[in-house]
Design a protein around this motif. Structure first.
Motif, PDB file in Angstrom:
ATOM      1  N   ALA A  15       0.829  -1.210   0.000  1.00 23.05           N
ATOM      2  CA  ALA A  15       0.000   0.000   0.000  1.00 23.05           C
ATOM      3  C   ALA A  15       0.855   1.249   0.000  1.00 23.05           C
ATOM      4  N   ASP A  16       1.967   1.224   0.762  1.00 26.48           N
ATOM      5  CA  ASP A  16       2.861   2.370   0.776  1.00 26.48           C
ATOM      6  C   ASP A  16       3.426   2.636  -0.607  1.00 26.48           C
ATOM      7  N   ASP A  17       3.779   1.565  -1.342  1.00 28.12           N
ATOM      8  CA  ASP A  17       4.320   1.729  -2.683  1.00 28.12           C
ATOM      9  C   ASP A  17       3.299   2.333  -3.627  1.00 28.12           C
ATOM     10  N   LEU A  18       2.031   1.949  -3.389  1.00 29.57           N
ATOM     11  CA  LEU A  18       0.986   2.477  -4.259  1.00 29.57           C
ATOM     12  C   LEU A  18       0.712   3.955  -3.974  1.00 29.57           C
ATOM     13  N   ILE A  19       0.824   4.331  -2.717  1.00 32.46           N
ATOM     14  CA  ILE A  19       0.499   5.698  -2.342  1.00 32.46           C
ATOM     15  C   ILE A  19       1.612   6.660  -2.743  1.00 32.46           C
ATOM     16  N   ARG A  22       8.229   7.154  -5.472  1.00 30.71           N
ATOM     17  CA  ARG A  22       9.320   8.080  -5.201  1.00 30.71           C
ATOM     18  C   ARG A  22      10.257   8.242  -6.394  1.00 30.71           C
ATOM     19  N   PRO A  23      10.741   9.484  -6.635  1.00 33.93           N
ATOM     20  CA  PRO A  23      11.726   9.707  -7.696  1.00 33.93           C
ATOM     21  C   PRO A  23      13.097   9.162  -7.288  1.00 33.93           C
ATOM     22  N   VAL A  24      14.027   9.156  -8.230  1.00 34.01           N
ATOM     23  CA  VAL A  24      15.369   8.641  -7.957  1.00 34.01           C
ATOM     24  C   VAL A  24      16.114   9.562  -7.000  1.00 34.01           C
ATOM     25  N   SER A  25      16.046  10.860  -7.218  1.00 27.63           N
ATOM     26  CA  SER A  25      16.689  11.831  -6.328  1.00 27.63           C
ATOM     27  C   SER A  25      15.814  13.073  -6.224  1.00 27.63           C
ATOM     28  N   SER A  26      16.017  13.833  -5.159  1.00 27.46           N
ATOM     29  CA  SER A  26      15.184  15.023  -4.953  1.00 27.46           C
ATOM     30  C   SER A  26      15.842  15.951  -3.941  1.00 27.46           C
ATOM     31  N   ASP A 211       5.006  11.215   3.269  1.00 28.31           N
ATOM     32  CA  ASP A 211       3.814  11.175   2.418  1.00 28.31           C
ATOM     33  C   ASP A 211       3.986  11.956   1.124  1.00 28.31           C
ATOM     34  N   HIS A 212       5.118  12.608   0.962  1.00 28.06           N
ATOM     35  CA  HIS A 212       5.300  13.501  -0.188  1.00 28.06           C
ATOM     36  C   HIS A 212       5.783  12.714  -1.400  1.00 28.06           C
ATOM     37  N   PRO A 213       5.045  12.766  -2.513  1.00 27.66           N
ATOM     38  CA  PRO A 213       5.404  11.952  -3.689  1.00 27.66           C
ATOM     39  C   PRO A 213       6.685  12.400  -4.392  1.00 27.66           C
TER      40      PRO A 213
END
Length: 438
Positions: A15-19, A22-26, A211-213
């Motif tokens: 579920a965490d993966d679906l929500i 994440r990008p590679v770097s940020s 929680d930030h995509p």
């Protein structure tokens, strides 16, 4: 896709993966810092409008120096009360919702100044503005604690805290122009509208790091790189009993009033000492607050520089605070010079030193307390600073009414920071982190 489900539930890890994808770097934490910078800029622009217009309004409405002190004190009294409420609210409801609520209150109150017709009316508007604006720093400091590891917090705090200077720069750049063309009421309406726009921006962009995509796993690991801290809520009644709370609060009590004094009385000082009217106030004030922006960012950067040379972060922070406390002392001569530009230089140095000091003082709260208590501690300290501001503003009004001189006021400003540092180091030696019972 294979889902392990029970009824409508999905396996938690999946579920965490679906929500959150994440990008590679940020570097999203610095975008959040920019949001805090914008909020703080608006915060100080809204409160600075009255200071810029004070000489004009004093002539048109007819208030005395003492009445102006009462108006300023109404804001600071409400700010003191609001900080306690705001700090607890932010800790309870989180920064996303809490920040939007306080910003809404101060947006409406800032624009309500345009309806005032007397000293009393301004006092009422300032009171409600103080209630709303009190939430900015508890929310911003808590956000910084959530989004930045300890080694970056003073820099992040210095950056968003420099928004106080941008707001103070924008106000003298915008307000005289608007007032001359459209009247002083329009100045309050236009500056108050900026905060309403920020609320939409904040609610659209802000989430917690987890929680930030747009937060990469590597950035999330960096944010969470500090040793684990207790997440248990600490009751306000217990927080007030720690020596660290008193150390932080007394340091705010002694030094916050000096910044309030700069905000609300510098336009009047320049007008009284050098006869600068509304059309000529802008440049000296812009220079002073540009210098304070440099001090804020530099103050946040210096501890990290000292730390890279092998100095512990705590020692680096205290050394930086001592440096800035010493830099304030020449302001003692500001009221004794006959040169407008020498006064501007002394005030610029003092304002820069205050902001460098303030960025580090704010960060001591997260040095000494777990994240779960930072909002409340900053609220308590801010309340103490506002109480000091109320007392200093009332005293300033009466001192000027009686003596017509700023000499004693600049003398107090010159010594306040060294006294505050002595108090901080005595009550909280080494900025030791509190021990939270299991």
């Amino acid at each position: 896709m294979n889902l392990t489900a029970s009824g409508n539930s999905i396996e938690p890890a999946l579920a965490d993966d679906l929500i959150v994808s994440r990008p590679v770097s940020s570097h999203t934490r610095w975008t959040i810092c920019a949001l805090l910078f914008a909020a703080t800029s608006i915060n100080y622009m809204d409160r600075q409008v009255l200071g810029i217009l004070a000489p004009t309004l004093q002539h048109s409405i007819g208030w005395t120096e003492a009445q102006y002190g009462y108006i300023v004190s109404a804001f600071q009294f409400a700010y003191a009360v609001g900080l306690i409420l705001a700090g607890q609210m932010v800790d309870r409801f989180g920064t996303r919702i809490g920040y939007a609520i306080v910003m809404g209150i101060w947006s409406i109150s800032a624009m309500a100044h345009s309806l005032a017709h007397s000293a009393f009316g301004f006092g009422v508007a300032r009171f409600f503005l103080g209630l709303g604006e009190s939430g900015n720093f508890p929310a911003a400091i808590k956000t910084t604690a959530e989004w930045f590891p300890q080694g970056e917090r003073s820099l992040a705090t210095g950056i968003f805290n420099s928004g106080t200077n941008l707001g103070a720069i924008l106000a003298p750049a915008i307000v005289p122009w608007v007032t001359i063309r459209y009247g002083w009421r329009a100045s309050f309406l236009i500056t108050g509208a900026f905060s309403a726009a920020w609320i939409v921006w904040w609610l659209t962009h802000y989430r917690k790091p987890s929680d930030h995509p747009k937060v990469s796993q590597s950035e999330l690991d960096k944010i969470n790189s500090d040793p684990p801290q207790s997440v248990a809520k600490i009751p306000w009644s217990k927080i007030i009993g720690y020596r660290q709370t008193w150390a932080f609060s007394l340091a705010k009590f002694l030094t916050d009033p000096i910044w309030w004094f700069y905000l609300y009385w510098l336009p009047k000082f320049f007008d009284a000492r050098f006869h600068l009217g509304l059309t000529h106030l802008g440049l000296p004030l812009i220079i002073v607050y540009n210098a304070s922006a440099v001090g804020s960012i530099g103050g946040g950067w210096l501890p990290a520089l000292f730390n890279r040379t092998g100095t512990s972060m705590i020692k680096a922070r205290l050394t930086t605070m001592l440096l800035f406390a010493c830099m304030v002392t020449p302001i003692f001569f500001a009221s004794r010079t006959d040169s407008e530009w020498v006064a501007v230089g002394l005030l610029s140095l003092a304002a820069a030193a205050h902001q460098g000091w303030s960025a580090n003082l704010f960060t001591t709260a997260s040095d000494m307390f777990p994240k779960s208590a930072v909002g409340a501690v900053v609220g308590i300290g801010g309340m103490a600073g506002s109480v000091g501001g109320v007392l200093f503003s009332l005293s300033t009004g009466w001192i000027l009414e009686i003596t017509h001189s700023y000499s004693s006021l600049f003398g107090i400003a010159a010594s306040a920071y060294l006294i505050a540092l002595l108090v901080l180091r005595t009550l909280a030696p080494g900025l030791k982190k509190i021990e939270v019972p299991a």
